[in-house]
Write a protein that holds these residues in place. Structure first.
Motif, PDB file in Angstrom:
ATOM      1  N   UNK A   1       0.842  -1.200   0.000  1.00 23.86           N
ATOM      2  CA  UNK A   1       0.000   0.000   0.000  1.00 23.86           C
ATOM      3  C   UNK A   1       0.878   1.251   0.000  1.00 23.86           C
ATOM      4  N   UNK A   2       1.969   1.193   0.749  1.00 19.84           N
ATOM      5  CA  UNK A   2       2.859   2.340   0.838  1.00 19.84           C
ATOM      6  C   UNK A   2       3.634   2.538  -0.465  1.00 19.84           C
ATOM      7  N   UNK A   3       4.139   1.409  -1.023  1.00 19.84           N
ATOM      8  CA  UNK A   3       4.957   1.516  -2.233  1.00 19.84           C
ATOM      9  C   UNK A   3       4.136   1.837  -3.456  1.00 19.84           C
ATOM     10  N   UNK A   4       2.935   1.234  -3.535  1.00 22.75           N
ATOM     11  CA  UNK A   4       2.167   1.412  -4.753  1.00 22.75           C
ATOM     12  C   UNK A   4       0.686   1.564  -4.467  1.00 22.75           C
ATOM     13  N   UNK A   5       0.287   2.695  -3.885  1.00 19.43           N
ATOM     14  CA  UNK A   5      -1.135   2.925  -3.666  1.00 19.43           C
ATOM     15  C   UNK A   5      -1.838   3.063  -5.016  1.00 19.43           C
ATOM     16  N   UNK A   6      -3.033   2.505  -5.146  1.00 20.53           N
ATOM     17  CA  UNK A   6      -3.748   2.613  -6.410  1.00 20.53           C
ATOM     18  C   UNK A   6      -4.894   3.604  -6.336  1.00 20.53           C
ATOM     19  N   UNK A   7      -5.476   3.783  -5.152  1.00 20.74           N
ATOM     20  CA  UNK A   7      -6.591   4.724  -5.037  1.00 20.74           C
ATOM     21  C   UNK A   7      -6.044   6.132  -4.793  1.00 20.74           C
TER      22      UNK A   7
END
Lengths: 329, 339
Positions: free
Chosen positions: B257-263
Motif C-alpha cells: 500500500x505504501x509503495x504502490x497505492x492505487x486509489x
C-alpha cells in the motif's frame, strides 16, 4: 549575526498548586530571527505551551518568576497590561490547537477576523470587514465574502483554523506563535494548514514559533528546532543536524521510538522506558536521567547546562558534553 | 497455541477461513429534526462494507475522523446494531444474535478504547475493572478470580500488587495497560483496538505498541487496529484497509500500500503524512487535497471521493466503482487508479 527579533532569556514560569510548585518553565532561553520558523518540540507537560503563553503574558494562573522576554528593545515581562494588549493585537499573534473553542460562537466569523484591526488600529466596521474578507481569501477559504457572514459552527475544523490564522495575520504581525495548530485536524487537512503556514512565512515574512509534539511536522517546517523536557530546553540546533545526529539522549531515544511510514523492515520499536517526570517532584540532577541509557554517576547529582556540543548544536547533557557518542542497539 | 476453549460450530469453520467476514455491512444513525423529532435523514457511518479478517493477522483500518472506522469496529463486535448486511464470526452468522448466543461470542471478542481516562470507572479498583469480565461471563470466582487478575496485570507489565489501587493513581500509559488487561480477561481470540495509542505521549506510544505485538504472538490474537496515524498502522498491521465516508476505498498489505497505492485517496493520505526526517521531508512531492470530507448524511453520487479527487472524471459521478483486484491481496475501488 543580526539582532534577533524576539529573545527569551532564562524564563521561569511556575504554577503554585495545593500539591506544590510546578516548575512548568525552568530557565528557557531562545532567539527568534526575522522570517525564520523555529520548532519547539516536547511531550505534554514539557513546558512548550507555557513558554509560548509566557511570551504572550497569557500564562495565568501561572506566574513568571524570573527571566526576560525581549522584543523591540522592551522586556515584555515588565511592560504594562495596556502595552501588552497592543503587542498581542498587532505585533505577536498566536494561534491555538483547538479551532473549535478559539472562536466565539455568537459572532460572525468575518467580524471576529476583523476584530484586531478594529480594536488596535481603530479601523471602522466596513474597512475591517474588507480586510477580513481579503484575508479569509488569502488563507484559502472559498467565497470569502459569503463565508465571512457565516458563524463559526458553519465552518469545518480546517476552515476554522484557517479563519484563526487569518485573524492573526490581519495586522501583519512580525511574530506568529502557532501552538499545536494541526493536532486537532485530520492529516489531509493538516497538510493544507502546514502548506498555508509555509506560504504565510514566505509571503509576509512572519517569523514563526511552531509548537508541536510531531517530529514529522518539525522535519518539514522548521529550520531550527528546540527540544524541551521537564520545563527545560535539552537540545537545540539546525533541524537537519538534530535529526541526523541528536546530541541529547532524550532526542536520540525519541527519534528511535517512533514508527516511520518509510520503514522497510518490521522490527520491534525501541521505546523510551519509564514515565515522563512528575513536575512537582523532579528527579535530582538531569530530569531525564532515570530514563536515560547513557547516564553516568554525575547525572543524578548536577543539572547540566545547555552548552555547545559539536559545531552547530547545543545540548544539556553531561555525557555528550564530555565528548561521548550516542550509540546503541 | 492450541485453542483453550471449545468453540461451538454449526458448520465446519477451519482456522484457514476468515475469522471475521463482513458483507454489505451498513450502520446508519437516524437524524431527527423538527418539533416531532421525526427521522428525516440518516448518517451513513458505515455504508456497504465487505471485509475479511484472517485468523492471527492484524488488519489496520485507517481513515479521517467521521469516515466510519470506529462504527465499523463496534458493529463487527456487535456493540452497535447493523442496519443491513451480515457479520460472520468463526463461520457463524452473528448479525442478529441476541441473549445467550451473543454472550457466548462476546467471550471471544474484546475492545481496547482510545481514551484511558474516560474508559475506566474512577470508582472501581483495578481489580474490579480487570475482573468485571470474569464476573459477567462467570469465568472465575474467589481466589481463582483474584489469581487471574494478578496474572493479567503481570501479563501487561503492571505490578500485580496494584489490584487495590484506583485509576487516578496511574499515568496514561499505565491506564491503557489496565484497559488491555481487561480486554484479555475473557481470553478472546479477536480484539478491536480503537485508536489505542492516540491519547498517549509520544514516548509512551512505542511501549504500548510493543506490548500489543507481544501479546498477539503469545495469545494468538487477531486484531482490528483502528487509527488515523498511518505510520503506526503500517508498523503494526499485516494488511491495511483505507476507509472514506463509510466505504472501503483500498485494501492491501502494508508495504504494498505504501509503495504502490492505487486509489487516489490513499495516495494523497500517504503524501500528507510527515516523515520525521528533514532531508526526505523537504524533497517529497505533495498531493494536497482540496476541501473537506463531504457529509455522510448525503454522500456524493458515484464515487464518494470524487468531490476531492484530483483525477475525477464525469463517469465517477454516475457510477460507484467496485473494489477490484490489483494483484495479490490488493483491492481498490477506482475507475482511474494511480499507476
Amino acid at each position: 549575526m543580526p539582532q534577533p527579533l524576539l529573545e527569551v532569556h532564562d524564563l521561569k514560569t511556575q504554577f503554585f498548586t495545593p500539591e506544590g510548585v510546578v516548575k512548568a518553565v525552568d530557565g528557557v532561553s531562545l532567539e527568534l530571527h526575522a522570517g525564520e520558523t523555529l520548532g519547539l518540540v516536547g511531550e505534554s507537560g514539557s513546558g512548550k505551551s507555557v513558554t509560548a503563553l509566557s511570551v504572550m503574558r497569557l500564562q495565568r494562573p501561572g506566574k513568571i518568576v524570573g527571566g526576560e522576554v525581549r522584543f523591540k528593545g522592551r522586556d515584555l515581562t515588565k511592560v504594562s497590561d495596556a502595552e501588552m494588549r497592543e503587542i498581542r493585537g498587532q505585533e505577536i499573534a498566536m494561534i491555538f490547537q483547538d479551532p473549535m473553542t478559539s472562536l466565539n460562537p455568537v459572532f460572525r466569523t468575518g467580524w471576529q477576523v476583523g476584530e484586531p484591526v478594529r480594536l488596535h488600529q481603530g479601523w471602522d466596521k466596513a474597512r475591517a470587514m474588507g480586510v477580513a474578507v481579503s484575508m479569509l481569501g488569502k488563507v484559502g477559504i472559498p467565497a470569502p465574502e459569503k463565508r465571512a457572514r457565516d458563524y463559526p459552527h458553519q465552518f469545518s475544523g480546517g476552515m476554522r483554523q484557517r479563519a484563526m490564522i487569518a485573524m492573526g495575520l490581519t495586522t501583519t504581525p512580525k511574530v506568529l506563535i502557532a501552538d499545536e495548530p494541526t493536532t486537532a485536524l485530520d492529516v489531509t487537512i493538516q497538510a493544507q494548514i502546514l502548506d498555508l503556514l509555509r506560504n504565510v512565512n514566505r509571503e509576509f515574512g512572519t517569523a514563526t514559533i511552531l509548537i508541536t509534539h510531531n517530529l514529522g511536522v518539525v522535519a518539514g517546517m522548521c529550520e531550527r528546532v528546540m527540544v524541551m523536557y521537564a520545563g527545560r530546553i535539552v537540545e537545540s540546533g539546525p533541524t537537519v543536524d538534530v535529526f541526523a545526529h541528536p546530541k541529547h539522549p532524550y532526542t536520540w531515544a525519541l527519534l528511535r521510538s517512533i514508527p516511520r511510514l518509510d520503514e522497510e523492515r518490521h522490527e520491534p520499536l525501541k521505546p523510551i522506558e519509564g514515565l515522563p517526570p512528575d513536575l512537582i517532584n523532579l528527579p535530582s540532577g538531569c530530569a531525564f536521567h532515570p530514563r536515560c541509557h547513557f547516564k553516568v554517576e554525575r547525572c543524578s547529582r548536577d543539572v547540566p547546562a545547555l552548552n555547545p556540543v559539536g559545531d552547530t548544536q547545543l545540548a544539556a547533557c553531561w555525557v555528550t558534553q564530555s565528548g561521548a557518542e550516542l550509540k546503541g542497539a | 497455541m492450541p485453542e483453550t476453549r471449545p468453540v461451538q460450530l454449526k458448520r465446519a469453520w477451519t482456522t484457514s477461513d476468515p475469522l471475521v467476514s463482513v458483507r454489505e455491512l451498513k450502520t446508519w444513525f437516524p437524524v431527527a429534526s423538527g418539533v416531532l423529532q421525526r427521522t428525516t435523514a440518516h448518517v451513513r457511518a458505515v455504508d456497504g462494507v465487505d471485509l475479511d479478517i484472517k485468523k492471527g493477522e492484524t488488519l489496520g483500518l485507517v481513515g479521517e475522523s467521521g469516515c466510519g472506522k470506529s462504527t465499523l469496529g463496534r458493529t463487527i463486535i456487535r456493540l452497535l446494531d447493523p442496519t443491513a448486511g451480515t457479520i460472520k464470526f468463526k463461520g457463524e452468522d452473528i448479525t442478529h444474535q441476541r441473549g445467550a448466543a451473543l454472550r457466548a461470542h462476546r467471550r471471544d471478542m474484546a475492545m481496547i478504547f482510545q481514551d484511558p481516562y474516560a474508559s475506566l470507572d474512577p470508582r472501581q479498583t483495578v481489580g474490579d475493572i480487570v475482573g468485571e469480565p470474569l464476573d459477567v461471563h462467570r469465568l472465575a470466582v474467589g481466589p481463582a478470580r483474584r489469581e487471574r487478575v494478578r496474572e493479567l496485570l503481570d501479563v501487561v507489565g503492571l505490578n500485580p500488587g496494584f489490584v487495590d489501587r484506583y485509576p487516578h493513581e496511574f499515568s496514561g500509559g499505565q491506564r491503557q495497560r489496565i484497559g488491555i488487561a481487561r480486554a484479555l480477561a475473557v481470553d478472546p481470540s479477536f480484539i478491536v483496538c480503537d485508536e489505542p495509542i492516540s491519547a498517549l505521549d509520544v514516548s509512551i506510544q512505542a511501549q504500548i505498541i510493543n506490548l500489543l505485538e507481544s501479546l498477539q504472538s503469545k495469545f494468538d490474537l487477531t486484531y482490528l487496529f483502528i487509527a488515523h496515524d498511518l505510520s503506526v498502522v503500517k508498523h503494526i498491521s499485516n494488511r491495511i484497509a483505507v476507509m472514506y465516508l463509510g466505504k472501503i476505498m483500498e485494501i492491501a498489505p502494508g508495504q504494498q500500500l505504501y509503495r504502490r497505492p492505487r486509489h487516489p485517496y490513499t495516495g494523497s493520505l500517504l503524501s500528507a503524512i510527515p516523515i520525521p526526517d528533514p532531508l526526505i521531508e523537504r524533497a517529497r512531492e505533495r498531493v494536497l487535497l482540496q476541501g473537506d470530507v463531504a457529509s455522510p448524511v448525503n454522500p456524493p453520487s458515484g464515487c464518494r471521493f470524487r468531490t476531492r479527487c484530483p483525477r475525477a472524471k464525469p463517469h465517477c459521478a454516475e457510477e460507484e466503482p467496485p473494489l477490484e483486484s490489483f494483484g495479490a491481496e490488493h483491492l481498490a475501488a477506482c475507475f482511474y487508479p494511480l499507476d
